[in-house]
Write an enzyme that holds these catalytic residues in place. Structure first.
Site, PDB file in Angstrom:
ATOM      1  N   ASP A  43       0.837  -1.199   0.000  1.00  0.00           N
ATOM      2  CA  ASP A  43       0.000   0.000   0.000  1.00  0.00           C
ATOM      3  C   ASP A  43       0.871   1.248   0.000  1.00  0.00           C
ATOM      4  OD1 ASP A  43      -2.606   1.536   0.904  1.00  0.00           O
ATOM      5  OD2 ASP A  43      -1.062   2.037   2.372  1.00  0.00           O
ATOM      6  N   GLU A 115      -2.050  -5.291  -3.776  1.00  0.00           N
ATOM      7  CA  GLU A 115      -1.118  -4.501  -2.955  1.00  0.00           C
ATOM      8  C   GLU A 115      -0.032  -5.390  -2.364  1.00  0.00           C
ATOM      9  OE1 GLU A 115      -3.448  -0.563  -1.360  1.00  0.00           O
ATOM     10  OE2 GLU A 115      -3.664  -2.375  -0.171  1.00  0.00           O
TER      11      GLU A 115
END
Lengths: 262, 262
Positions: A43, A115
């Site tokens: 992320d 992610e």
């Protein structure tokens, strides 16, 4: 689980440590080690690469525009879309329960796994490699959006559109609320008097109904054709592509015929 | 504006392009070019460097813990604290109005300028340099926090503390609300019966009052000394350092004497 060769080809990245990729594909329902720590790392590397890209290539965008575009590029639905272009769902490792309930189609699970893959590539190949991979995946996305309007909601877009044409702000009015307290429906009208536009829509909240009405009003303005005042500066077609659909409760729409198309 | 030599020494980074540092120190009230785009970039590089650091050095932390610690390390107040260790305020370039109203002391302006400096160092020196600079600034911060409790609110800390000692959950009760609707004060008691603890506090919201009462209850438990059940695993003193103070409206506190200190 399908062979990971096709996934690595789609990513244009081959892992030295294949175990990292397997972990990135492992949902917590499947057991340990799962992908959540990699997702944390991915992320933040995604956010950084996208920020760097936007900063370097869009000197014309101020901080507010940069933040708006970035947050819409890295949000769950955008990541799930990219995950689908990679056919990520066939590679996921899910627990029995998630498998049966169709977890491999859930946007949150797809986005989190993507992610985690970004985090795994960073660990495996370092910053230059993950930067290259993310940039390659986002180029097609960036090519299809209008950065000036991307991620703006219909009410904001409509306001900018009518102000750009020199008209007063759109007027919204709740015509009626229907149904029981826990299941209400709002009927709202959006009016732009100088353009003869009066669009009516319904939604499960006042906000949702207003956004739906604004969305219809934008379509109605575009149907009017280019405004004389701004015809040279603005291509109206650019507004139609990225209009966010008011998904949070818009239920029906009633297009009124514009009364006056001057 | 003071010479930038001292600031560069404090950062342990010397800019090739001094103009970048000047821009990072320029608030929008001072005019263009200001630091907001650099702040956008710096925010994301800071997030990434801190994420990498926590991920690499804390294999024992799960995703939730990593996120909690990261968000508290990069939040405005933490950045403003670091900005003060750098004496950043004397270097800020503010407009007249901000100068007069003491903008150089405002945590938001200090935090934004520090993020902008991080962005400027990244542009000037690349990733290895900004990674080194951020890590050096955060080492002293990391040395003084307990990662297990950092950023947790008093109610959460108290719950973990009493559960760790094998007791039932604390009980919160609103004793009274006072004042007019727009200016209410809540009196709340937090009770842990097996420990004979009954702490009373007030706040402008129920939540604020409960957090204040929980904070007092933690202090009361620590005053009891180490619990026998967990004395070997937990040093109670570690809980006192990072207790977040319930700032959003806690107004007064009334320490009740614990009725029974067994």
């Amino acid at each position: 689980m399908a062979s990971l060769d096709s996934l690595q080809a789609a990513l244009d990245y081959r892992f030295r440590d294949g175990g990292l990729l397997e972990r990135a594909l492992t949902h917590r329902s499947h057991g340990m080690p799962h992908n959540e720590r990699l997702e944390f790392l991915g992320d933040s590397v995604l956010n950084f690469v996208v920020s760097t890209l936007l900063f370097a290539e869009h000197a014309e965008m101020d901080e507010g525009d940069l933040s708006r575009v970035r947050s819409n590029l890295v949000k769950q639905s955008a990541l799930a879309d990219i995950a689908q272009t990679l056919s990520l769902s066939v590679h996921l490792r899910l627990g029995e329960g998630e498998l049966k309930s169709g977890g491999f189609r859930r946007p949150s699970i797809l986005a989190d796994a993507l992610e985690a893959i970004f985090g795994a590539i960073y660990l495996d190949g370092g910053y230059p490699e993950i930067s290259r991979v993310i940039e390659r995946l986002y180029r097609p996305v960036l090519a299809h959006i209008d950065l000036r309007t991307f991620g703006k909601d219909p009410k904001t877009l409509l306001q900018e559109l009518v102000q750009g044409r020199g008209h007063p702000l759109p007027r919204y009015e709740v015509l009626a609320t229907r149904g029981a307290a826990h299941d209400q429906l709002f009927d709202v009208v959006c009016e732009i008097a100088p353009l003869g536009i009066r669009e009516q829509a319904s939604g499960t909240s006042r906000r949702a109904a207003e956004q739906a009405a604004a969305s219809q009003a934008i379509a109605a303005i575009e149907a009017l054709g280019p405004a004389r005042r701004t015809a040279r500066r603005r291509k109206p077609a650019q507004l139609s592509l990225p209009v966010a659909v008011a998904q949070d409760g818009a239920q029906s729409k009633t297009r009124n015929t514009p009364q006056d198309k001057t």
